[in-house]
Design a protein around this motif. Structure first.
Motif, mmCIF file in Angstrom:
data_model
loop_
_atom_site.group_PDB
_atom_site.id
_atom_site.type_symbol
_atom_site.label_atom_id
_atom_site.label_comp_id
_atom_site.label_asym_id
_atom_site.label_seq_id
_atom_site.Cartn_x
_atom_site.Cartn_y
_atom_site.Cartn_z
ATOM 1 N N ARG A 5 0.838 -1.212 0.000
ATOM 2 C CA ARG A 5 0.000 0.000 0.000
ATOM 3 C C ARG A 5 0.868 1.255 0.000
ATOM 4 O O ARG A 5 0.443 2.300 -0.456
ATOM 5 C CB ARG A 5 -0.902 0.012 1.241
ATOM 6 C CG ARG A 5 -1.986 -1.016 1.184
ATOM 7 C CD ARG A 5 -2.887 -0.886 2.381
ATOM 8 N NE ARG A 5 -3.303 -2.208 2.773
ATOM 9 C CZ ARG A 5 -3.615 -2.583 3.981
ATOM 10 N NH1 ARG A 5 -3.567 -1.721 4.956
ATOM 11 N NH2 ARG A 5 -3.973 -3.801 4.244
ATOM 12 N N GLN A 57 -5.519 -2.393 -3.261
ATOM 13 C CA GLN A 57 -6.210 -1.111 -3.082
ATOM 14 C C GLN A 57 -7.701 -1.326 -2.843
ATOM 15 O O GLN A 57 -8.314 -0.649 -2.017
ATOM 16 C CB GLN A 57 -5.990 -0.198 -4.294
ATOM 17 C CG GLN A 57 -4.574 0.296 -4.449
ATOM 18 C CD GLN A 57 -4.121 1.152 -3.290
ATOM 19 O OE1 GLN A 57 -4.910 1.817 -2.653
ATOM 20 N NE2 GLN A 57 -2.828 1.112 -3.006
ATOM 21 N N THR A 60 -8.148 -2.425 0.629
ATOM 22 C CA THR A 60 -7.951 -1.288 1.526
ATOM 23 C C THR A 60 -9.191 -0.398 1.550
ATOM 24 O O THR A 60 -9.649 0.014 2.616
ATOM 25 C CB THR A 60 -6.729 -0.459 1.079
ATOM 26 O OG1 THR A 60 -5.583 -1.306 1.075
ATOM 27 C CG2 THR A 60 -6.491 0.716 1.995
ATOM 28 N N VAL A 61 -9.745 -0.113 0.385
ATOM 29 C CA VAL A 61 -10.949 0.724 0.307
ATOM 30 C C VAL A 61 -12.126 0.033 0.995
ATOM 31 O O VAL A 61 -12.892 0.658 1.729
ATOM 32 C CB VAL A 61 -11.291 1.064 -1.165
ATOM 33 C CG1 VAL A 61 -12.663 1.685 -1.293
ATOM 34 C CG2 VAL A 61 -10.228 1.979 -1.749
ATOM 35 N N ARG A 63 -12.016 -2.158 3.448
ATOM 36 C CA ARG A 63 -11.801 -2.102 4.909
ATOM 37 C C ARG A 63 -12.091 -0.704 5.432
ATOM 38 O O ARG A 63 -12.718 -0.544 6.484
ATOM 39 C CB ARG A 63 -10.367 -2.530 5.246
ATOM 40 C CG ARG A 63 -10.073 -2.525 6.709
ATOM 41 C CD ARG A 63 -10.889 -3.588 7.431
ATOM 42 N NE ARG A 63 -10.682 -3.455 8.858
ATOM 43 C CZ ARG A 63 -11.624 -3.622 9.757
ATOM 44 N NH1 ARG A 63 -12.842 -3.951 9.410
ATOM 45 N NH2 ARG A 63 -11.354 -3.481 11.028
ATOM 46 N N THR A 64 -11.641 0.309 4.723
ATOM 47 C CA THR A 64 -11.903 1.685 5.134
ATOM 48 C C THR A 64 -13.401 1.966 5.144
ATOM 49 O O THR A 64 -13.921 2.600 6.062
ATOM 50 C CB THR A 64 -11.182 2.673 4.185
ATOM 51 O OG1 THR A 64 -9.789 2.387 4.199
ATOM 52 C CG2 THR A 64 -11.413 4.106 4.598
ATOM 53 N N THR A 65 -14.109 1.470 4.140
ATOM 54 C CA THR A 65 -15.565 1.651 4.068
ATOM 55 C C THR A 65 -16.249 0.967 5.237
ATOM 56 O O THR A 65 -17.158 1.540 5.852
ATOM 57 C CB THR A 65 -16.097 1.090 2.729
ATOM 58 O OG1 THR A 65 -15.434 1.746 1.653
ATOM 59 C CG2 THR A 65 -17.591 1.279 2.608
ATOM 60 N N LEU A 67 -14.934 0.268 8.188
ATOM 61 C CA LEU A 67 -14.625 1.021 9.408
ATOM 62 C C LEU A 67 -15.448 2.297 9.495
ATOM 63 O O LEU A 67 -15.961 2.652 10.562
ATOM 64 C CB LEU A 67 -13.129 1.358 9.461
ATOM 65 C CG LEU A 67 -12.190 0.198 9.751
ATOM 66 C CD1 LEU A 67 -10.730 0.633 9.611
ATOM 67 C CD2 LEU A 67 -12.433 -0.344 11.152
ATOM 68 N N THR A 68 -15.600 2.976 8.361
ATOM 69 C CA THR A 68 -16.400 4.203 8.331
ATOM 70 C C THR A 68 -17.846 3.894 8.668
ATOM 71 O O THR A 68 -18.481 4.610 9.449
ATOM 72 C CB THR A 68 -16.298 4.868 6.942
ATOM 73 O OG1 THR A 68 -14.931 5.147 6.657
ATOM 74 C CG2 THR A 68 -17.108 6.151 6.892
ATOM 75 N N LYS A 71 -18.204 3.303 12.365
ATOM 76 C CA LYS A 71 -18.120 4.564 13.118
ATOM 77 C C LYS A 71 -19.406 5.378 12.973
ATOM 78 O O LYS A 71 -19.874 5.980 13.927
ATOM 79 C CB LYS A 71 -16.913 5.397 12.664
ATOM 80 C CG LYS A 71 -15.588 4.781 12.990
ATOM 81 C CD LYS A 71 -15.365 4.712 14.480
ATOM 82 C CE LYS A 71 -14.013 4.119 14.798
ATOM 83 N NZ LYS A 71 -13.798 3.979 16.228
#
Length: 195
Positions: A5, A57, A60-61, A63-65, A67-68, A71
């Motif tokens: 990454r 990528q 990663t996106v 996982r970020t989604t 987590l978002t 939250k």
């Protein structure tokens, strides 16, 4: 894989891979060492490397989604609890107002505020965080008492009924206030302890 990454590591891995592919290319027979074959091998390697980077990528996106989303859901729950605590405080204040109106003989104002209290009690009944507390027989009875008391006060106001026991209504309101205080404490405890 996580290091890919980082753009610097990706470039380093790409260059190392390109060197390995070049070395492997050098072991080909002389008649197959053409510029076209070199470009084909290099292009194939670059394509495979690009697919791997794209896949990383995407992960990663994703996982970020996730987590978002977690939250946002957590934030929405906290907001809902804050609003619920606010509603409970408002309902307790309404109970005091209604009691004061009844003591002062202001039946019309008491009826109006009883309607507001009933709306909040109904709303609280469908609050997921309070479902254990609002699904009790006592809560259902309290909600029913609000409707009955409102009806009786209205009948007294228009002259259809006389001799309403306002002290009984005040006692019913005390019971509701106790329940609301318990609900408020429950939500505040959950809120402070991150539940």
């Amino acid at each position: 894989m996580g290091k890919l990454r980082n753009p610097l590591f990706a470039v380093i891995f790409f260059v190392i891979g390109l060197i390995i592919v070049s070395i492997a290319y050098s072991f080909l027979p002389i008649d197959e060492k053409t510029t076209v074959n070199f470009i084909t091998v290099g292009g194939t390697y670059s394509s495979i490397f690009g697919i791997i980077i794209a896949y990383i990528q995407i992960l990663t996106v994703k996982r970020t989604t996730e987590l978002t989303k977690e939250k946002v859901e957590e934030s929405n729950k906290r907001i809902a609890k804050t609003l619920s605590v606010s509603d409970l405080s408002k309902a307790i204040k309404l109970v005091h107002e209604i009691q004061n109106y009844l003591v002062a003989g202001k039946v019309e104002s008491a009826i109006i505020r009883l309607k507001d209290l009933k709306s909040i009690l109904i709303y609280l009944k469908y609050n997921d965080d309070l479902s254990k507390l609002t699904s009790t027989e006592i809560y259902t009875e309290s909600l029913s008492n609000v409707s009955i008391n409102m009806s009786n006060l209205t009948k007294e106001l228009i002259g259809q009924k006389k001799g309403i026991d306002k002290s009984k209504i005040i006692e019913d309101l005390e019971t509701i206030e106790d329940q609301l205080g318990e609900f408020e404490g429950h939500l505040k405890f959950d809120f402070e302890h991150g539940q």
